[in-house]
Design a protein around this motif. Structure first.
Motif, PDB file in Angstrom:
ATOM      1  N   ILE A  75       0.826  -1.215   0.000  1.00 21.39           N
ATOM      2  CA  ILE A  75       0.000   0.000   0.000  1.00 21.39           C
ATOM      3  C   ILE A  75       0.856   1.260   0.000  1.00 21.39           C
ATOM      4  CG2 ILE A  75      -1.946  -1.138   1.120  1.00 21.39           C
ATOM      5  CD1 ILE A  75      -1.025   0.264   3.750  1.00 21.39           C
ATOM      6  N   MET A 106      -1.382   6.347  -5.733  1.00 20.14           N
ATOM      7  CA  MET A 106      -2.078   5.587  -4.687  1.00 20.14           C
ATOM      8  C   MET A 106      -1.992   6.353  -3.377  1.00 20.14           C
ATOM      9  SD  MET A 106      -1.039   1.900  -2.977  1.00 20.14           S
ATOM     10  CE  MET A 106      -1.375   0.915  -4.416  1.00 20.14           C
ATOM     11  N   ALA A 131      -3.084   5.646   0.705  1.00 17.23           N
ATOM     12  CA  ALA A 131      -3.607   4.686   1.680  1.00 17.23           C
ATOM     13  C   ALA A 131      -3.531   5.281   3.076  1.00 17.23           C
ATOM     14  CB  ALA A 131      -2.815   3.386   1.626  1.00 17.23           C
ATOM     15  N   TYR A 172      -3.398   4.086   6.875  1.00 20.23           N
ATOM     16  CA  TYR A 172      -3.104   2.851   7.608  1.00 20.23           C
ATOM     17  C   TYR A 172      -2.562   3.172   8.992  1.00 20.23           C
ATOM     18  CZ  TYR A 172      -0.527  -1.415   8.892  1.00 20.23           C
ATOM     19  OH  TYR A 172      -0.036  -2.518   9.555  1.00 20.23           O
ATOM     20  N   ILE A 211      -5.883  -1.178   7.369  1.00 23.12           N
ATOM     21  CA  ILE A 211      -6.007  -0.294   6.209  1.00 23.12           C
ATOM     22  C   ILE A 211      -7.393   0.340   6.271  1.00 23.12           C
ATOM     23  CG2 ILE A 211      -5.989  -0.114   3.696  1.00 23.12           C
ATOM     24  CD1 ILE A 211      -4.349  -2.689   3.616  1.00 23.12           C
ATOM     25  N   SER A 271      -8.353   3.060   4.343  1.00 26.89           N
ATOM     26  CA  SER A 271      -8.783   3.436   2.993  1.00 26.89           C
ATOM     27  C   SER A 271      -7.644   3.172   2.022  1.00 26.89           C
ATOM     28  CB  SER A 271      -9.197   4.911   2.937  1.00 26.89           C
ATOM     29  OG  SER A 271      -8.084   5.757   3.187  1.00 26.89           O
ATOM     30  N   LEU A 272      -8.013   2.918   0.769  1.00 25.72           N
ATOM     31  CA  LEU A 272      -7.025   2.680  -0.281  1.00 25.72           C
ATOM     32  C   LEU A 272      -7.620   3.165  -1.599  1.00 25.72           C
ATOM     33  CD1 LEU A 272      -4.307   1.448  -1.160  1.00 25.72           C
ATOM     34  CD2 LEU A 272      -5.500  -0.729  -1.468  1.00 25.72           C
ATOM     35  N   GLU A 273      -7.023   4.209  -2.151  1.00 27.52           N
ATOM     36  CA  GLU A 273      -7.534   4.805  -3.385  1.00 27.52           C
ATOM     37  C   GLU A 273      -6.424   4.855  -4.427  1.00 27.52           C
ATOM     38  OE1 GLU A 273      -8.874   8.623  -2.166  1.00 27.52           O
ATOM     39  OE2 GLU A 273     -10.603   7.856  -1.037  1.00 27.52           O
ATOM     40  N   TRP A 303     -10.407  -4.623  -3.145  1.00 24.59           N
ATOM     41  CA  TRP A 303      -9.246  -5.199  -2.467  1.00 24.59           C
ATOM     42  C   TRP A 303      -9.680  -5.871  -1.173  1.00 24.59           C
ATOM     43  CZ3 TRP A 303      -8.568  -2.610   2.241  1.00 24.59           C
ATOM     44  CH2 TRP A 303      -9.175  -1.353   2.335  1.00 24.59           C
ATOM     45  N   THR A 333      -8.055  -7.668   2.683  1.00 28.85           N
ATOM     46  CA  THR A 333      -6.964  -7.565   3.645  1.00 28.85           C
ATOM     47  C   THR A 333      -6.606  -8.944   4.183  1.00 28.85           C
ATOM     48  OG1 THR A 333      -8.375  -7.305   5.593  1.00 28.85           O
ATOM     49  CG2 THR A 333      -7.878  -5.312   4.308  1.00 28.85           C
ATOM     50  N   ALA A 357      -2.423  -5.578   0.563  1.00 29.62           N
ATOM     51  CA  ALA A 357      -3.791  -5.851   0.132  1.00 29.62           C
ATOM     52  C   ALA A 357      -3.761  -6.926  -0.941  1.00 29.62           C
ATOM     53  CB  ALA A 357      -4.451  -4.583  -0.406  1.00 29.62           C
TER      54      ALA A 357
END
Length: 408
Positions: free
Chosen positions: A293, A339, A341, A343, A348, A350-352, A364, A366, A379
């Motif tokens: 991430i 990207m 993230a 964390y 995690i 959020s992840l964009e 995604w 985990t 991820a």
């Protein structure tokens, strides 16, 4: 380097000791143990059947160990609970500090009621290995007999349903039988090599269909994975199965080794090579890949999986961190991905990911969703979504255990 690590280790242990002493309220061997009210709450959480307290005794002093004796009302079963001080250890060294602890032998006492009868049932089957608690299969046809034995063992423990609810038996199986596959009786006798299959608990509630399908499914999957080499699996159990793990990953015809170890973001090496595999998810009906991430830090090792592919494709990669937000950007040809993230606390949040400033519709999972993800700061994504991160296509060769990516 060794001296530096030793000093750090000693410092860490000292800091840990101070932290423990602060958090524990500096409990020592002279401290008090949990009282009766806390003990009864604990016993209630373990023993569902009605019981009464029949006595207490301080069996050890400084540090104290108070033992409580109980008797169940329906069957006059005696068991014990203990409230005691447990020493705190750091790196195999006992510290002068203690923590309050509780124990209860109710489950063990219940299991002891059935152990002899269970032993007779299991040892009546020649495929049961009492010295290990294992059951071995030589062929797919052995599954039927194994299920018969498991059901007979279940009948022994099923008697406990007269005193405890089904959930108790499920959470506290009478035994766990480990299943293995052997190529021959000779291999079994030598006990030097075997194929691990699964573990099945004796819960008093298993059904024939569930047991058979579980063992048959595990056997079939091991055959598909090439670990069982006996060609005796019915087609119905092979249909729709895929090789569990593809261990070889190729990019534009060259094997990806994940072996870059230069880390410009911290003093430690990288762990990218820990994630050099592709696995099949039955839940998502897709092969999956692990991605990082963009986490970077100077206090531990971490992987840079995405950077590995970007470099192999002749692109550029950058990463940065601000508090719990990790940002990374990579460019391949005329396209740019970014990207972001969030964390912390091993989660995690959020992840964009964007490509050329347009959001990618990427799902995604985990490590909580699938242990194959292997790390909380990574991820899992489908191979289709993985390809969208680099403009790739892919093919899978299950017989060779290979996934091949090609640049569009």
């Amino acid at each position: 380097m060794m001296k530096k690590r030793l000093r750090l280790h000693i410092l860490f242990s000292f800091v840990t000791l101070l932290l423990i002493s602060g958090l524990s309220g500096c409990l020592t061997k002279d401290s008090s143990v949990y009282g009766q009210e806390r003990v009864l709450e604990y016993v209630d959480s373990i023993c569902p059947e009605p019981y009464e307290l029949t006595g207490t005794e301080l069996i050890e002093e400084t540090p104290d160990n108070m033992e409580y004796e109980f008797r169940t009302l329906k069957r006059d079963l005696t068991f014990h609970a203990n409230s005691f001080l447990s020493p705190i250890w750091i790196d195999a060294t006992q510290t002068p500090f203690y923590s309050r602890s509780l124990s209860c032998d109710y489950v063990t006492v219940v299991h002891d009621l059935y152990r002899d009868e269970l032993k007779q049932v299991l040892e009546h089957d020649s495929h049961y290995m009492p010295e290990y608690g294992w059951y071995y299969l030589l062929s797919f046809q052995d599954i039927e007999n194994a299920v018969d034995t498991l059901l007979a063992a279940d009948q022994v423990y099923r008697q406990e349903l007269s005193y405890n609810p089904p959930e108790f038996l499920t959470e506290n199986p009478l035994a766990s039988i480990h299943f293995v596959w052997h190529r021959s009786e000779v291999e079994m006798e030598a006990h030097e090599s075997w194929v691990n299959m699964t573990d099945i608990g004796i819960t008093g509630q298993n059904s024939r269909r569930e047991l058979y399908d579980r063992l048959a499914g595990v056997y079939a999957q091991l055959y598909v994975d090439g670990k069982i080499d006996r060609d005796d699996v019915p087609e119905e159990y092979l249909a729709g199965r895929h090789v569990s793990t593809l261990h070889t990953i190729r990019l534009n015809g060259r094997e990806m080794l994940y072996d870059s170890n230069d880390n410009p973001y911290g003093p430690y090496g990288l762990t990218t090579d820990d994630y050099r595999y592709c696995w099949y998810s039955k839940e998502l009906d897709s092969y999956m890949m692990v991605i990082d991430i963009g986490l970077i830090t100077d206090n531990m090792s971490f992987p840079l999986i995405i950077r590995e592919y970007v470099r192999a494709l002749g692109g550029s990669y950058e990463a940065s961190a601000r508090e719990s937000v990790y940002s990374s950007t990579w460019k391949i040809g005329e396209n740019t991905w970014s990207m972001k993230a969030e964390y912390d606390d091993n989660t995690i949040h959020s992840l964009e990911i964007e490509k050329n400033r347009e959001p990618l519709e990427l799902s995604w999972i985990t490590s909580d969703d699938d242990i194959q993800v292997a790390a909380t700061f990574c991820a899992g994504v489908t191979v289709e979504d993985f390809c969208s991160l680099f403009d790739l296509t892919y093919t899978v060769n299950e017989e060779e255990g290979t996934i091949s990516f090609e640049q569009k």
